[in-house]
Structures are given as C-alpha cells and as structure tokens.
Design an enzyme around this catalytic site. Structure first.
Site, PDB file in Angstrom:
ATOM      1  N   HIS A   1       0.806  -1.232   0.000  1.00 33.40           N
ATOM      2  CA  HIS A   1       0.000   0.000   0.000  1.00 33.40           C
ATOM      3  C   HIS A   1       0.836   1.279   0.000  1.00 33.40           C
ATOM      4  CE1 HIS A   1      -3.640  -2.473   1.672  1.00 33.40           C
ATOM      5  NE2 HIS A   1      -3.466  -2.621   0.370  1.00 33.40           N
TER       6      HIS A   1
ATOM      7  N   CYS B   1       0.869  13.950 -12.980  1.00 34.49           N
ATOM      8  CA  CYS B   1       1.873  13.327 -13.858  1.00 34.49           C
ATOM      9  C   CYS B   1       2.697  12.250 -13.154  1.00 34.49           C
ATOM     10  CB  CYS B   1       2.796  14.402 -14.450  1.00 34.49           C
ATOM     11  SG  CYS B   1       3.882  15.172 -13.237  1.00 34.49           S
TER      12      CYS B   1
ATOM     13  N   GLY C   1      -1.133  -9.199  12.853  1.00 37.28           N
ATOM     14  CA  GLY C   1      -1.804  -7.906  13.036  1.00 37.28           C
ATOM     15  C   GLY C   1      -2.527  -7.398  11.814  1.00 37.28           C
TER      16      GLY C   1
HETATM   17  C1  BJW Z   1      -2.820  -6.169  16.726  1.00 36.68           C
HETATM   18  C2  BJW Z   1      -2.304  -5.429  17.748  1.00 36.68           C
HETATM   19  C3  BJW Z   1      -1.103  -5.885  18.245  1.00 36.68           C
HETATM   20  C4  BJW Z   1      -4.102  -4.484  17.234  1.00 36.68           C
HETATM   21  N1  BJW Z   1      -0.520  -6.959  17.728  1.00 36.68           N
HETATM   22  N2  BJW Z   1      -2.229  -7.248  16.231  1.00 36.68           N
HETATM   23  C5  BJW Z   1     -13.416  -7.402  -2.768  1.00 36.68           C
HETATM   24  C6  BJW Z   1     -14.494  -7.385  -1.888  1.00 36.68           C
HETATM   25  C7  BJW Z   1     -14.945  -6.198  -1.335  1.00 36.68           C
HETATM   26  C8  BJW Z   1     -14.330  -4.973  -1.630  1.00 36.68           C
HETATM   27  C9  BJW Z   1     -13.270  -4.985  -2.471  1.00 36.68           C
HETATM   28  C10 BJW Z   1     -12.826  -6.185  -3.036  1.00 36.68           C
HETATM   29  N3  BJW Z   1     -11.752  -5.886  -3.824  1.00 36.68           N
HETATM   30  C11 BJW Z   1     -11.505  -4.568  -3.758  1.00 36.68           C
HETATM   31  C12 BJW Z   1     -12.415  -3.990  -2.947  1.00 36.68           C
HETATM   32  C13 BJW Z   1     -12.492  -2.542  -2.621  1.00 36.68           C
HETATM   33  C14 BJW Z   1     -11.490  -2.095  -1.573  1.00 36.68           C
HETATM   34  C15 BJW Z   1     -11.713  -2.918  -0.305  1.00 36.68           C
HETATM   35  O1  BJW Z   1     -10.994  -3.839   0.003  1.00 36.68           O
HETATM   36  N4  BJW Z   1     -12.711  -2.542   0.465  1.00 36.68           N
HETATM   37  C16 BJW Z   1     -13.016  -3.227   1.729  1.00 36.68           C
HETATM   38  C17 BJW Z   1     -12.785  -2.295   2.894  1.00 36.68           C
HETATM   39  C18 BJW Z   1     -14.418  -3.739   1.679  1.00 36.68           C
HETATM   40  N5  BJW Z   1     -10.115  -2.242  -2.069  1.00 36.68           N
HETATM   41  C19 BJW Z   1      -9.547  -1.312  -2.814  1.00 36.68           C
HETATM   42  O2  BJW Z   1     -10.139  -0.308  -3.145  1.00 36.68           O
HETATM   43  C20 BJW Z   1      -8.136  -1.583  -3.286  1.00 36.68           C
HETATM   44  N6  BJW Z   1      -8.023  -1.321  -4.661  1.00 36.68           N
HETATM   45  C21 BJW Z   1      -8.643  -2.081  -5.564  1.00 36.68           C
HETATM   46  O3  BJW Z   1      -9.233  -3.091  -5.285  1.00 36.68           O
HETATM   47  O4  BJW Z   1      -8.509  -1.628  -6.820  1.00 36.68           O
HETATM   48  C22 BJW Z   1      -9.246  -2.282  -7.853  1.00 36.68           C
HETATM   49  C23 BJW Z   1      -8.936  -1.612  -9.148  1.00 36.68           C
HETATM   50  C24 BJW Z   1      -8.709  -2.411 -10.231  1.00 36.68           C
HETATM   51  C25 BJW Z   1      -8.470  -1.826 -11.450  1.00 36.68           C
HETATM   52  C26 BJW Z   1      -8.405  -0.445 -11.550  1.00 36.68           C
HETATM   53  C27 BJW Z   1      -8.620   0.348 -10.451  1.00 36.68           C
HETATM   54  C28 BJW Z   1      -8.891  -0.248  -9.232  1.00 36.68           C
HETATM   55  C29 BJW Z   1      -7.137  -0.627  -2.621  1.00 36.68           C
HETATM   56  C30 BJW Z   1      -7.048  -0.809  -1.149  1.00 36.68           C
HETATM   57  C31 BJW Z   1      -6.106   0.247  -0.569  1.00 36.68           C
HETATM   58  C32 BJW Z   1      -6.127   0.251   0.942  1.00 36.68           C
HETATM   59  N7  BJW Z   1      -5.473   1.422   1.418  1.00 36.68           N
HETATM   60  C33 BJW Z   1      -5.353   1.636   2.857  1.00 36.68           C
HETATM   61  C34 BJW Z   1      -4.835   3.085   3.091  1.00 36.68           C
HETATM   62  C35 BJW Z   1      -3.342   3.186   2.739  1.00 36.68           C
HETATM   63  C36 BJW Z   1      -2.844   4.576   2.915  1.00 36.68           C
HETATM   64  C37 BJW Z   1      -2.907   5.046   4.335  1.00 36.68           C
HETATM   65  O5  BJW Z   1      -2.287   4.442   5.232  1.00 36.68           O
HETATM   66  O6  BJW Z   1      -3.563   6.046   4.575  1.00 36.68           O
HETATM   67  O7  BJW Z   1      -4.446   0.669   3.422  1.00 36.68           O
HETATM   68  S1  BJW Z   1      -6.854   1.319   3.742  1.00 36.68           S
HETATM   69  C38 BJW Z   1      -6.087   0.664   5.186  1.00 36.68           C
HETATM   70  O8  BJW Z   1      -6.507  -0.726   5.350  1.00 36.68           O
HETATM   71  C39 BJW Z   1      -4.579   0.623   4.858  1.00 36.68           C
HETATM   72  C40 BJW Z   1      -4.190  -0.717   5.411  1.00 36.68           C
HETATM   73  O9  BJW Z   1      -2.985  -1.162   4.836  1.00 36.68           O
HETATM   74  C41 BJW Z   1      -5.388  -1.569   5.078  1.00 36.68           C
HETATM   75  C42 BJW Z   1      -5.485  -2.827   5.872  1.00 36.68           C
HETATM   76  O10 BJW Z   1      -5.665  -2.549   7.224  1.00 36.68           O
HETATM   77  P1  BJW Z   1      -5.016  -3.488   8.324  1.00 36.68           P
HETATM   78  O11 BJW Z   1      -3.559  -3.401   8.286  1.00 36.68           O
HETATM   79  O12 BJW Z   1      -5.596  -4.840   8.217  1.00 36.68           O
HETATM   80  O13 BJW Z   1      -5.515  -2.726   9.651  1.00 36.68           O
HETATM   81  P2  BJW Z   1      -6.836  -2.901  10.504  1.00 36.68           P
HETATM   82  O14 BJW Z   1      -6.955  -1.701  11.367  1.00 36.68           O
HETATM   83  O15 BJW Z   1      -7.979  -3.283   9.688  1.00 36.68           O
HETATM   84  O16 BJW Z   1      -6.527  -4.172  11.429  1.00 36.68           O
HETATM   85  C43 BJW Z   1      -5.519  -4.138  12.398  1.00 36.68           C
HETATM   86  C44 BJW Z   1      -5.504  -5.463  13.121  1.00 36.68           C
HETATM   87  O17 BJW Z   1      -4.453  -5.418  14.052  1.00 36.68           O
HETATM   88  C45 BJW Z   1      -6.784  -5.769  13.902  1.00 36.68           C
HETATM   89  O18 BJW Z   1      -7.253  -7.066  13.573  1.00 36.68           O
HETATM   90  C46 BJW Z   1      -6.350  -5.694  15.356  1.00 36.68           C
HETATM   91  O19 BJW Z   1      -7.035  -6.615  16.219  1.00 36.68           O
HETATM   92  C47 BJW Z   1      -4.900  -6.039  15.245  1.00 36.68           C
HETATM   93  N8  BJW Z   1      -4.057  -5.534  16.323  1.00 36.68           N
HETATM   94  N9  BJW Z   1      -3.194  -4.367  17.983  1.00 36.68           N
HETATM   95  C48 BJW Z   1      -1.150  -7.616  16.688  1.00 36.68           C
HETATM   96  N10 BJW Z   1      -0.527  -5.218  19.268  1.00 36.68           N
HETATM   97 ZN    ZN Z   2       2.765  16.823 -12.162  1.00 32.88          ZN
END
Ligand code: BJW
Ligand code: ZN
Length: 244
Positions: free
Chosen positions: A121, A132, A191
């Site tokens: 990501h 651009c 995590g």
């Molecule tokens: C601990 C702890 C400790 C606490 N020890 N653990 C299929 C189905 C449904 C929807 C979609 C699908 N395919 C695509 C989608 C749409 C969408 C999506 O997934 N939506 C869902 C939310 C429903 N996906 C997208 O839009 C992606 N793009 C895409 O599919 O493009 C298609 C395309 C094709 C062709 C042309 C154009 C497009 C892109 C996804 C980008 C995600 N970006 C983010 C932001 C990044 C920038 C930023 O940081 O601001 O990435 S969103 C955010 O979520 C971030 C993270 O990397 C990502 C995942 O989160 P993560 O790491 O899992 O965090 P949490 O908070 O969810 O969980 C933390 C965990 O830690 C918890 O379980 C806690 O319990 C645990 N924890 N303390 C260990 N101490």
């Molecule tokens: Zn530019």
C-alpha cells in the site's frame, strides 16, 4: 494462549523452508502507530475512510487529507520498531527464503533491519504528483502548510505515495506477493484485519496452495478462522515467544 498452540507453531516454523510473513497495522500498534479499524484507538473510529483515503476525498477537500497525512507522518517518524519487528528480523536471518509482505505504509520493518519488504500500500514518507506522477521531495514549509503543494511540471496537487481505496496496487508488486503466497509452505499473518482486498486474498491463496497458516492477533478475525493455528495476543509479545 495455550502452551500446546505455541509449541505446535514453533514446530511448524522449524520445519518450514519457504516462509511468507504478512503484516498489517497491528504489528506497528505497540510502536504507537494507530491501526485503522480498532474500535477505540483505530484511525477510523474518528475519521471517515472515504473522506480521507480515497481520490474522491482528496479532490473534495485536499487540505483536510493533507493535514491528516502530515499528522500521521509525524507519528510514524517518532515511532521505533517494537520487539515484534525485531523478532521478524531474527527469523529472516535464520531462514534466507523468507518474504516479508506488509500492508503498512510506515518503515518500521526496515528500521528494525528487514530487507526487501514488499509494501503493498505504498509509503507514507514519499510523495508524488497526482497528475503526472512525478516524485516530489517535501520541503519543511510544504510539510507545515495547510494545503498540499503543487507540481512544478503540471501544476496538479502533490499527494502521498500510498494506495487509496479504488486505486490499483502496483501490479508487479502484487504479482510478486501472490507468487510468494502460492509457493510458501508457511504463512505467518501478523496484526492484519483481513478486510481490505486484494491484500486480504493472500493468506487465502497460501492456505489453498497447501501452506500452514498461523495468525497472530489479540482479536480474532476472519483470518484467525482460516488459520491452522491462532496465537491470541499482541505481536510484540507473541513473536518473541514464537521466534526466540
Ligand atoms: C494487533 C495489535 C497488536 C491491534 N498486535 N495485532 C473485494 C471485496 C470487497 C471490496 C473490495 C474487493 N476488492 C476490492 C475492494 C475494494 C477495496 C476494499 O478492500 N474494500 C473493503 C474495505 C471492503 N479495495 C480497494 O479499493 C483496493 N483497490 C482495488 O481493489 O482496486 C481495484 C482496481 C482495479 C483496477 C483499476 C482500479 C482499481 C485498494 C485498497 C487500498 C487500501 N489502502 C489503505 C490506506 C493506505 C494509505 C494510508 O495508510 O492512509 O491501506 S486502507 C487501510 O486498510 C490501509 C491498510 O494497509 C489496510 C489494511 O488494514 P489493516 O492493516 O488490516 O488494519 P486494521 O486496522 O484493519 O486491522 C488491524 C488489526 O491489528 C486488527 O485485527 C487488530 O485486532 C490487530 N491488532 N493491535 C497484533 N498489538
Ligand atoms: Zn505533475
């Protein structure tokens, strides 16, 4: 966590030859970097993801999105790797065929000493032009500003080099991660909430291809249900116990 579960996980780890570690925001939580979806402390308990982590949100209110990212950049810059990050480095030195895939946009794995991390990501500390794509080096004045800077070539806005909702992940990087997931004999999920695709498909790919799946998380997720072994607890405590 039952001692039997930890022992079984250690045995699987000792037997594995090709390991993938897949990390999410939880691995950095104990370093003071907020996760996204944790109910009390997660970034999205206070902010709307569509308003902040999407191209539409950036178009609608570039200043708000910019200030949110500058605040997060500040948090990440103050953060240091925790015992979980460090344990993963020790695991990699023992096992040369280890691929580290992260969804995180911080550099705490690299600060700990991990190399060749696949950042699905993007990277919070890098910037590019929204129009651009030209990389942009931030000045201190631009960092402190209420609005994003503009590109010197095309005058479009500069944005963080991260992947927002609705944006495609880097194809080459995703292919590399996918291949590693298909070929590993063990995947360690740490995590990760397992809610965001296509990243969340990777543990499913590994499981389907026959790998042992081990999940580490204080709260059970869909990935814990999918896993052969679920080690319940914070990564900073469980990983050192697992890896030594
Ligand atoms: C601990 C702890 C400790 C606490 N020890 N653990 C299929 C189905 C449904 C929807 C979609 C699908 N395919 C695509 C989608 C749409 C969408 C999506 O997934 N939506 C869902 C939310 C429903 N996906 C997208 O839009 C992606 N793009 C895409 O599919 O493009 C298609 C395309 C094709 C062709 C042309 C154009 C497009 C892109 C996804 C980008 C995600 N970006 C983010 C932001 C990044 C920038 C930023 O940081 O601001 O990435 S969103 C955010 O979520 C971030 C993270 O990397 C990502 C995942 O989160 P993560 O790491 O899992 O965090 P949490 O908070 O969810 O969980 C933390 C965990 O830690 C918890 O379980 C806690 O319990 C645990 N924890 N303390 C260990 N101490
Ligand atoms: Zn530019």
């Amino acid at each position: 966590m039952a001692p039997d579960t930890l022992r079984a996980a250690r045995n699987h780890l000792a037997a594995a030859r090709h390991i993938v570690v897949f990390t999410g925001a939880g691995v950095s939580a104990e370093s003071g970097v907020p996760t996204f979806r944790d109910a009390q402390t997660g970034l999205w308990s206070r902010f709307d993801p569509e308003a902040l982590a999407s191209p539409q949100g950036f178009r609608a209110d570039p200043g708000l999105v910019w200030r949110w990212y500058m605040w997060r950049l500040h948090l990440v810059e103050a953060a240091r790797p925790n015992p979980g990050h460090l344990a993963l480095v020790r695991l990699a030195t023992r096992l040369p065929d280890l691929t580290l895939i992260t969804q995180n946009v911080d550099d705490l794995h690299e600060q700990a000493g991990s190399r060749d991390v696949l950042h699905l990501h993007g990277n919070l500390a890098r910037f590019r032009c929204q129009g651009c794509g030209l990389p942009h080096q931030l000045t201190p004045t631009e960092r402190a500003a209420a609005e994003p800077p503009t590109c010197s070539i095309c005058t479009e806005r500069v944005r963080p080099h991260v992947v927002w909702f609705g944006e495609e992940l880097d194809r080459q990087l995703l292919n590399q991660a996918w291949l590693a997931a298909e070929q590993c004999d063990l995947m360690l999920v740490v995590g990760a909430g397992g809610m965001v695709y296509p990243a969340a498909i990777l543990p499913r790919v590994a499981r389907q291809a026959g790998a042992i799946l081990i999940d580490i998380n204080p709260e059970p997720t869909q990935l814990s249900e999918l896993a052969h072994l679920y080690l319940q607890g914070p990564a900073g405590q469980i990983l050192p116990q697992l890896i030594g």
